[in-house]
Each structure stands twice: as C-alpha cells, then as structure tokens.
Enzyme design. Structure first.
Site, PDB file in Angstrom:
ATOM      1  N   ASP A   7       0.884  -1.165   0.000  1.00 14.14           N
ATOM      2  CA  ASP A   7       0.000   0.000   0.000  1.00 14.14           C
ATOM      3  C   ASP A   7       0.920   1.213   0.000  1.00 14.14           C
ATOM      4  OD1 ASP A   7      -2.295   1.611   0.197  1.00 14.14           O
ATOM      5  OD2 ASP A   7      -2.123   1.669   2.384  1.00 14.14           O
ATOM      6  N   GLU A  68      -1.116  -1.123  -4.859  1.00 19.73           N
ATOM      7  CA  GLU A  68      -2.357  -0.372  -5.074  1.00 19.73           C
ATOM      8  C   GLU A  68      -2.164   0.604  -6.224  1.00 19.73           C
ATOM      9  OE1 GLU A  68      -5.194   1.110  -1.890  1.00 19.73           O
ATOM     10  OE2 GLU A  68      -4.237   2.972  -2.532  1.00 19.73           O
ATOM     11  N   ASP A 141      -2.840   1.148   6.898  1.00 23.64           N
ATOM     12  CA  ASP A 141      -1.899   0.857   5.802  1.00 23.64           C
ATOM     13  C   ASP A 141      -1.469  -0.615   5.826  1.00 23.64           C
ATOM     14  OD1 ASP A 141      -1.332   3.849   5.056  1.00 23.64           O
ATOM     15  OD2 ASP A 141      -1.034   3.684   7.220  1.00 23.64           O
TER      16      ASP A 141
END
Length: 174
Positions: A7, A68, A141
């Site tokens: 992430d 991501e 996160d």
C-alpha cells in the site's frame, strides 16, 4: 503462491506478505508499515522505501508483488507521494524479475469485503477474518497491504491459470 502486497505512501508504506492459493485458506506471513519522516527530503525518503521493499523481497521471496493502483484524490501532493512510492515498489520488483500487479482500491475492497465501497474498518475486519487473526491489523496501511496481497492471490492466481490454459490450448492447436 506467496504475494507481497504494498500500500504505497511516502509517509507510511504498508507491506504485507500472504501465502495461499485460490480455494485454500490463506496465511499471514508478516505485515508492517515502513515510515519516513516528512522532515526529510523526498529523494531520501524514496531511498528508504526502496531499501525497505528490497529487504522484504529478499527476506520473503514472494512469487508476485501487488501494488495499489494510484487514483486521483483532491490533494495533488498526496497523489504525487503515493505515485512516487508506487513507482519505487514496481521498479524494485521488476528488477528482481517479479510479476507486478496493480489493483484499484475498489477492486481490493470488493475482493475482501464483497463491496467496492467498504470503509477501512470493514476491510480491516475482513482481512482479520480471512487470515484468521485475533484482531484487525493496524494501522490501516498494514491492513490495506494485506488486502492487496489477498486480492492478488484470489484474482491473480485465477488469472494466471486462465492464461496458462489458453497458452496450452494454443500449443495443442498447432
């Protein structure tokens, strides 16, 4: 299949490793958040992220890396930092010859929760449930990195099998 989920973020970069295959229980290998200080110059922060991603790839030997996909937000500075961290993660994985997959936030939310509009708490709760954890990973996160890895195992593994079947069918047709 072992997947490193990332992430990306310039201040907090979530990293999570999951083992598993489609149709089988998934297992948490490790999860953490790499942090950099906003008081440091951006190039120094990117080097810290690069070294962190390299260390995780070296330690956990993933079969694939799921990152991501950066999407537009209202704050351009947030987009830039996220895009820079994302680029570093992709380069480190590509240098190692690892396949890199990009998954959108809504795709990840839908994969783990059933809804592309799930909030962070719902995603974290489902990550804990899927990985059979006592509590949701924190901060968000960390949970998001694991959700990316889970999504890739479930979607990427299936996609790889489809591509292999198509390739095998093509060879047999000759």
């Amino acid at each position: 299949m072992r997947v490193l989920g990332i992430d990306p973020g310039l201040t907090r970069c979530g990293m999570g490793v999951v083992d598993g295959d489609v149709g089988r229980p998934l297992r948490l290998v490790d999860v953490n958040v790499l942090r950099t200080s906003s008081s440091e110059p951006v190039p120094t922060r990117l080097v810290t992220i690069e070294k962190g991603v390299e260390a995780w790839i070296e330690e956990y030997s993933p079969d694939a890396v799921a990152v991501e996909r950066v999407f537009a937000r209202s704050d351009v500075s947030t987009i830039m930092g996220t895009a820079q961290a994302s680029g570093i993660a992709m380069v480190v994985a590509a240098r190692r010859g690892l396949p890199v997959a990009l998954h959108t936030p809504s795709e990840v939310k839908a994969a783990v929760s059933g809804s592309g509009r799930a909030d962070k708490a719902q995603v974290a709760a489902m990550v804990a449930r899927i990985l059979r954890l006592a509590a949701p990973p924190k901060p968000a996160d960390a949970a998001d990195a694991l959700a990316l890895a889970i999504t890739h195992v479930w979607r990427g593994g299936a996609q790889n099998r489809i591509e292999a079947a198509i390739a095998a069918a093509g060879k047999g047709a000759r």
